[in-house]
Design a protein around this motif. Structure first.
Motif, PDB file in Angstrom:
ATOM      1  N   SER A  61      17.152  29.335  20.927  1.00 55.44           N
ATOM      2  CA  SER A  61      17.367  28.317  19.889  1.00 55.44           C
ATOM      3  C   SER A  61      18.480  27.360  20.293  1.00 55.44           C
ATOM      4  CB  SER A  61      17.695  28.985  18.548  1.00 55.44           C
ATOM      5  OG  SER A  61      16.599  29.747  18.100  1.00 55.44           O
ATOM      6  N   GLN A 105      13.599  27.425  13.568  1.00 55.62           N
ATOM      7  CA  GLN A 105      13.380  28.859  13.353  1.00 55.62           C
ATOM      8  C   GLN A 105      13.511  29.221  11.873  1.00 55.62           C
ATOM      9  OE1 GLN A 105      15.710  31.365  15.945  1.00 55.62           O
ATOM     10  NE2 GLN A 105      14.613  33.204  15.323  1.00 55.62           N
ATOM     11  N   ASP A 183      10.055  26.766  16.915  1.00 58.96           N
ATOM     12  CA  ASP A 183      10.949  27.894  17.208  1.00 58.96           C
ATOM     13  C   ASP A 183      10.491  29.127  16.440  1.00 58.96           C
ATOM     14  OD1 ASP A 183      12.990  29.544  18.012  1.00 58.96           O
ATOM     15  OD2 ASP A 183      14.618  28.182  17.438  1.00 58.96           O
ATOM     16  N   GLU A 184       9.844  30.024  17.143  1.00 55.20           N
ATOM     17  CA  GLU A 184       9.303  31.272  16.577  1.00 55.20           C
ATOM     18  C   GLU A 184       8.478  31.007  15.314  1.00 55.20           C
ATOM     19  OE1 GLU A 184      11.261  34.788  17.120  1.00 55.20           O
ATOM     20  OE2 GLU A 184      12.821  34.028  18.467  1.00 55.20           O
ATOM     21  N   SER A 187       6.893  34.121  13.450  1.00 55.92           N
ATOM     22  CA  SER A 187       7.657  35.297  13.034  1.00 55.92           C
ATOM     23  C   SER A 187       7.473  35.492  11.527  1.00 55.92           C
ATOM     24  CB  SER A 187       9.133  35.139  13.387  1.00 55.92           C
ATOM     25  OG  SER A 187       9.713  34.150  12.587  1.00 55.92           O
TER      26      SER A 187
END
Ligand SMILES: Nc1ncnc2c1ncn2[C@@H]1O[C@H](COP(=O)(O)OP(=O)(O)O)[C@@H](O)[C@H]1O
Ligand SMILES: [Mg+2]
Length: 268
Positions: A61, A105, A183-184, A187
């Motif tokens: 990140s 994220q 970013d991810e 998830s």
């Protein structure tokens, strides 16, 4: 405003041309006495889906924020669309910002805005468009990410996790960027939701000529959607290449990272 980035020039069908859309060269980032990145190099090619992986806390990140100019760096050069970001005047910087989409994220949607309004946030920030046109454009993005039209009027707390991610992706696509940074993004999604999202990313890249820089720890998505993978470890990109390149990579750090359970996964 001077148009310094011709986005369409970078929205190419495939990465065969190997034109570098993002270049990070010899990047060093420190926080106090902690060195997070140390002489990191990475090139991203126009039109590719790049999967960026590495252990938790390794600086994925931080690199993303550095590329976006949100993080100070102590050394190195970032070039976007062939331009050193430190040599840009304000208008040039704005043109580059408008050619990039980001899904942070922990970048949730604004809870007080419905999906349509969330998607319009970047439009309001950068463009001066009549409301009707903004609505039409936002509805197009909603369709593009596979949400039903009625999702436009829903607020984030009325959506499932997968729908939130899609809406956030739609917001990242708001200005028709040439490159998106995710970013991810999967998830917190169940495996099926994550696989569907990955598939969507692949489709968007193919149909829009979009370059995708995707931080992920989901190894499954690497096989199905990524053209190349970059592995961050010990403050550097240890290797960037295809899955086959990973398997024959002799860097001891990469070998140990792909060892054990992960190695079995990666060997299919
Ligand atoms: N703004 C900051 N100030 C101080 N330390 C930071 C900051 N941002 C990140 N770090 C540290 O940098 C390291 C890498 O973080 P990060 O990039 O978030 O890891 P990840 O690879 O999981 O995304 C961590 O040790 C984190 O604590
Ligand atoms: Mg992170």
């Amino acid at each position: 405003m001077t148009e310094t980035v011709d986005k369409t020039e970078w929205q190419v069908g495939d990465a065969e041309e190997r034109r570098v859309i993002l270049s990070a060269e010899d990047i060093t980032v420190r926080f106090g006495t902690q060195t997070v990145l140390d002489g990191l190099d990475l090139d991203v090619y126009a039109g590719e889906v790049l999967g960026f992986i590495g252990p938790s806390g390794s600086g994925k990140s931080v690199l993303l924020r550095t590329v976006l100019g949100l993080n100070r760096k102590q050394g190195g050069t970032i070039s976007l669309f062939g331009q050193n970001i430190e040599e840009l005047d304000e208008d040039e910087r704005t043109a580059i910002d408008m050619a990039m989409g980001v899904l942070f994220q922990h970048g949730a949607l604004f809870s007080s805005l419905n999906v349509l309004e969330n998607i319009q946030v970047p439009m309001r920030e950068y463009l001066d468009l009549p409301k009707k046109l903004m609505n039409e454009l936002a509805m197009l993005k909603i369709e593009m990410v596979g949400l039903p039209p009625e999702a436009a009027w829903k607020f984030p707390d009325e959506l499932s996790g997968g729908m939130v991610k899609r809406a956030a992706l739609a917001r990242a696509l708001s200005l028709d960027p040439a490159i998106v940074f995710l970013d991810e993004p999967t998830s917190g999604l169940d495996p099926i939701g994550a696989a569907d999202f990955d598939e969507l990313v692949r489709q968007l890249s193919d149909t829009l000529g979009l370059t995708v820089y995707m931080v992920t720890h989901d190894l499954d998505s690497l096989f199905s959607v990524c053209d190349r993978i970059a592995v961050l470890g010990d403050k550097k990109v240890r290797v960037a290449g295809t899955i086959e390149d990973m398997l024959v990579c002799e860097d001891p750090w990469v070998q140990s990272y792909f060892n054990g359970k992960r190695a079995r996964q990666i060997k299919r």
